[in-house]
Design an enzyme around this catalytic site. Structure first.
Site, short mmCIF file in Angstrom:
data_model
loop_
_atom_site.label_atom_id
_atom_site.label_comp_id
_atom_site.label_asym_id
_atom_site.label_seq_id
_atom_site.Cartn_x
_atom_site.Cartn_y
_atom_site.Cartn_z
N GLU A 298 35.21 -20.59 -32.87
CA GLU A 298 34.28 -21.74 -32.91
C GLU A 298 33.62 -21.52 -34.35
OE1 GLU A 298 30.34 -23.58 -32.42
OE2 GLU A 298 30.85 -21.61 -32.93
N SER B 90 26.13 -46.38 -6.05
CA SER B 90 25.24 -45.96 -5.26
C SER B 90 25.07 -46.43 -4.00
CB SER B 90 23.73 -46.37 -5.84
OG SER B 90 22.62 -45.82 -5.00
N HIS C 66 35.69 -41.77 -32.18
CA HIS C 66 34.78 -42.40 -31.13
C HIS C 66 33.93 -43.59 -32.18
CE1 HIS C 66 31.90 -42.95 -28.01
NE2 HIS C 66 32.83 -42.48 -27.11
#
Length: 740
Positions: free
Chosen positions: A447, A633, A687
């Site tokens: 990383e 919900s 994105h």
């Protein structure tokens, strides 16, 4: 990929076909029998596929498919009770006991695998990739004064962090030298200039005041942006080398100037500490720079890495080694304090540093950097707990590798917490638990160099991840302060709130306030995801909602954190960072609770309204999200009711609808992927909504393509990005508004 609705599936039939050539009465009786039989079989199949632990199987003790479902409350209790401070301390002690650079920590990979297997994780493997990277060989930095055709040595930098008697790992014979990952080889002698933090605007300020960096070495401070972008901007402007140091002016009030003793005697910065780190051009593409967009497997075609890593040498130095260079510039060039308040943040004025820009005629530095570039294996450890629902997966991850022998905070506080989560999951498995959704655990390698292990793994599995991954939960620095910090996709916002409300803040508990949760003392700020850790490939490349969190926020009254230094050690952690390892346990609990919530609840714990609301002025998307969340919900409430087994039609209908809602949630963020990626060589970032800032790296931009086009005054591109964004929003809106 467009989510596939149950209503669109052509291969699921609830009613069998009725042959047309039967007599009327036979046909009627056959129809009724077929209806009953077909219904029962359908219910059986759907129960096995969608909810194997729910009626009728809950009481079928002899069914080979039976698994007694453990209630979420019981699982959460195990997660709250299992992680222990002393165990986290032992894990930290192991991980920080020796060097573990990326591509040089196989023994730790094996140890991690063995621990997960010991704890009961059913499927564990080591996955390796052959990655292009560099390791240090030699370096030198000298301050010289021209003397005829020769130079006189004024100062020789140590370029080393002294061993400390109180801190054993700082004295290891095989400790790692100070260097920059992905730095270029080079030996240059040139005049040098001071460039503040080396941001894009800092260089613009220098140029506007007549300070040219062409042919010069640039000296700048760490902070504000990713270090690799400091080097890139200097390189683009013709500089021949870069030196980066940590200035105590960025340490707040915890400085020697304010009366605090320096580490190891106190909490202030050790004047000889050095921040190592990567100088890869992170905001242009992470991962192996020779295989952008595809995995670094043996035999793959490799590209020229120059678009992603520097061509000029660079070195990290301590502020002790920077002092002679800075004072040599006094009175030469421009007084940078006149450039604006942003340039007046230096903390070495009391050391006779006036922060002039330079250059000083006849005063030069000799910067020598020798590194070895190789293609070498990096090892990810991947653990899998298979769930009932095969195409919905929750992934949690942390990296192992560090620039030094220590890495007690970065990353091994997270590594220790991940082991405690694995142990908690193992206890649940021992009690007969199987998650509703598959859970993956990941211990990444490489990383620090540039998100290597995670990026290559994501690129290797991108098709599978596209169709299965629900979310990625990342912890890098798990604990170095009592301040909780989080950056997240808004879809996961409620998940963070819910988990932090269940975990008592350790410091408040120590003071007797056992009702004060982490949520209560946290500032509730959820930052925008940029880059800098292993969530990047998941969120920015594949549109998998991600979160990055930990007790790593800045504490104004806390000790200075020696980032990427030998002094980020087990000793520092035990004495200053997290005495008692209480916050190691707290982050393990929060992390584990979030994973359980995602893996176990019938309706995925996403908040589409929060996502839509974060994108200002897109009212149609907000409205669709509100309606969708309300329906989710309502359905969750219906599923919580005790429905009699004989009313199986209602149960089946509810679970089919839950399946459709979860699929929509899963694919929602994928709607914002643009296949061509961002402009200006940033095509890896797909994105539309989230990406690291082009010239910041760490911090995130919202609508990055549009922002960059506006900053550059490219109005054609501004219009193009408006159309791209509008299209993505329309796709997401239609998806949420479509039939269930």
């Amino acid at each position: 990929m467009k989510a596939l609705h149950i209503s669109e599936k052509q291969d699921i039939e609830f009613w069998p076909r009725i042959e047309p050539d039967l007599g009327p009465s036979v046909q009627a009786r056959s129809s009724r029998a077929a209806l009953v039989l077909g219904g029962c079989l359908s219910y059986l199949a759907l129960s096995l596929f969608l909810f194997p632990s729910w009626p009728p199987f809950r009481n079928c003790k002899h069914s080979k498919w039976h698994r007694e479902r453990m209630p979420l409350s019981m699982l959460e209790e195990i997660m709250m009770l299992t992680p222990q401070e002393e165990e986290a301390r032992k894990h930290s002690d192991y991980y920080t006991s020796g060097p573990h650079l990326g591509g040089k920590n196989f023994s730790q990979a094996m140890w991690t695998k063995e621990r997960w297997e010991e704890y009961g994780i059913p499927e564990v493997e080591i996955v390796s990739y052959d990655i292009y990277t560099n390791y240090p060989k030699s370096h030198r930095l000298g301050l010289l004064k021209a003397k005829g055709d020769d130079y006189k040595l004024l100062y020789e930098a140590s370029l080393e962090e002294p061993a400390l008697e109180e801190d054993p790992t700082t004295a290891l014979k095989d400790r790692i030298p100070t260097f920059h990952g992905y730095s270029a080889n080079g030996n240059v002698t040139a005049e040098f200039v001071y460039a503040n933090y080396g941001t894009y605007n800092d260089f613009e300020d220098l140029l506007s005041h007549g300070v040219n960096v062409t042919g010069k070495v640039v000296l700048c401070k760490y902070g504000h942006i990713f270090r690799g972008l400091k080097v890139k901007r200097a390189q683009d402007l013709g500089a021949v080398g870069v030196l980066i140091y940590s200035d105590p002016g960025d340490d707040g009030k915890i400085t020697e100037l304010n009366g605090y003793k320096a580490y190891p005697d106190g909490p202030a910065r050790n004047k000889e500490s050095v921040q190592r780190g990567s100088v890869q051009f992170l905001s242009f593409g992470p991962g192996d720079p020779t295989t952008p967009g595809y995995a670094s497997k043996p035999g793959v075609e490799r590209q020229d890495p120059s678009p992603f890593i520097p061509s000029i040498p660079s070195l990290p130095i301590s502020y002790m080694d920077a002092l002679p260079l800075l004072t040599a510039l006094n009175g030469h060039g421009k007084n940078t304090s006149e450039f604006g308040e942003y340039w007046r943040t230096g903390g070495l004025y009391h050391k006779n540093v006036q922060y002039f820009s330079g250059p000083a005629k006849g005063i030069v530095v000799n910067l020598h950097n020798e590194v070895e570039y190789v293609i070498t294996p990096h090892w990810n450890v991947i653990g899998k707990i298979p769930g009932y629902i095969k195409d919905e997966t929750v992934i949690i991850g942390n990296h192992r590798d560090a620039w030094i022998a220590g890495g007690a905070a970065d990353p091994n506080s997270g590594s220790a917490a991940l082991l405690e989560i694995a142990k908690s999951f193992g206890k649940m498995i021992e009690l007969g638990w199987k998650p509703a959704r598959t859970i993956l655990l990941a211990s990444w390698d490489g990383e620090e160099y540039g998100l290597l292990g995670s990026t290559e793994w994501v690129e290797d599995h991108q098709k599978l991840l596209h169709t299965t991954a629900l979310a990625y939960l990342n912890v890098d620095v798990g604990a170095r302060s009592p301040v909780f910090s989080v950056a997240a996709n808004p879809l996961l916002q409620d998940l963070v709130f819910n988990a932090t409300q269940k975990v008592v803040d350790p410091n408040r508990a120590q003071q007797g306030h056992f009702d004060d949760s982490v949520y209560d003392v946290w500032n509730k700020k959820v930052r925008t995801l940029g880059s800098g850790s292993d969530y990047t490939a998941f969120q920015d490349h594949l549109g998998i909602p991600s979160v990055d969190m930990g007790f790593g926020g800045e504490d104004a009254n806390g000790p200075v954190y020696h980032y990427h230094s030998n002094y980020d050690s087990f000793h520092w952690m035990e004495k200053f960072g997290d005495p008692g390892f209480k916050y190691h346990v707290a982050i393990a609990k929060i992390w584990g609770l979030m994973a359980l919530q995602l893996a176990e609840t019938p309706i995925v714990s996403f908040n589409a309204t929060a996502y839509a609301s974060s994108l200002a002025c897109l009212k149609d998307f907000v409205s669709a999200s509100q309606k969708f969340d309300a329906e989710a919900s309502r359905l969750a409430h219906e599923l919580a009711k005790d429905i009699p087994w004989w009313n199986w039609w209602k149960k089946a209908a509810l679970w089919l609808k839950a399946r459709a809602i979860n699929q929509k949630y899963k694919y929602l963020d994928r709607a914002f992927l643009h296949p061509e990626g961002l402009d200006d060589g940033r095509h890896w970032f797909k994105h539309v909504v989230y990406a690291p800032g082009k010239w910041t790296g760490y911090s995130g931009d919202v609508f990055p393509g549009l922002l960059e086009a506006g900053r550059e005054g490219n109005w054609t591109n501004v219009c193009r990005w408006v159309r791209i964004i509008r299209h993505s929003v329309d796709v997401a809106t239609k998806e949420l508004s479509g039939p269930l």
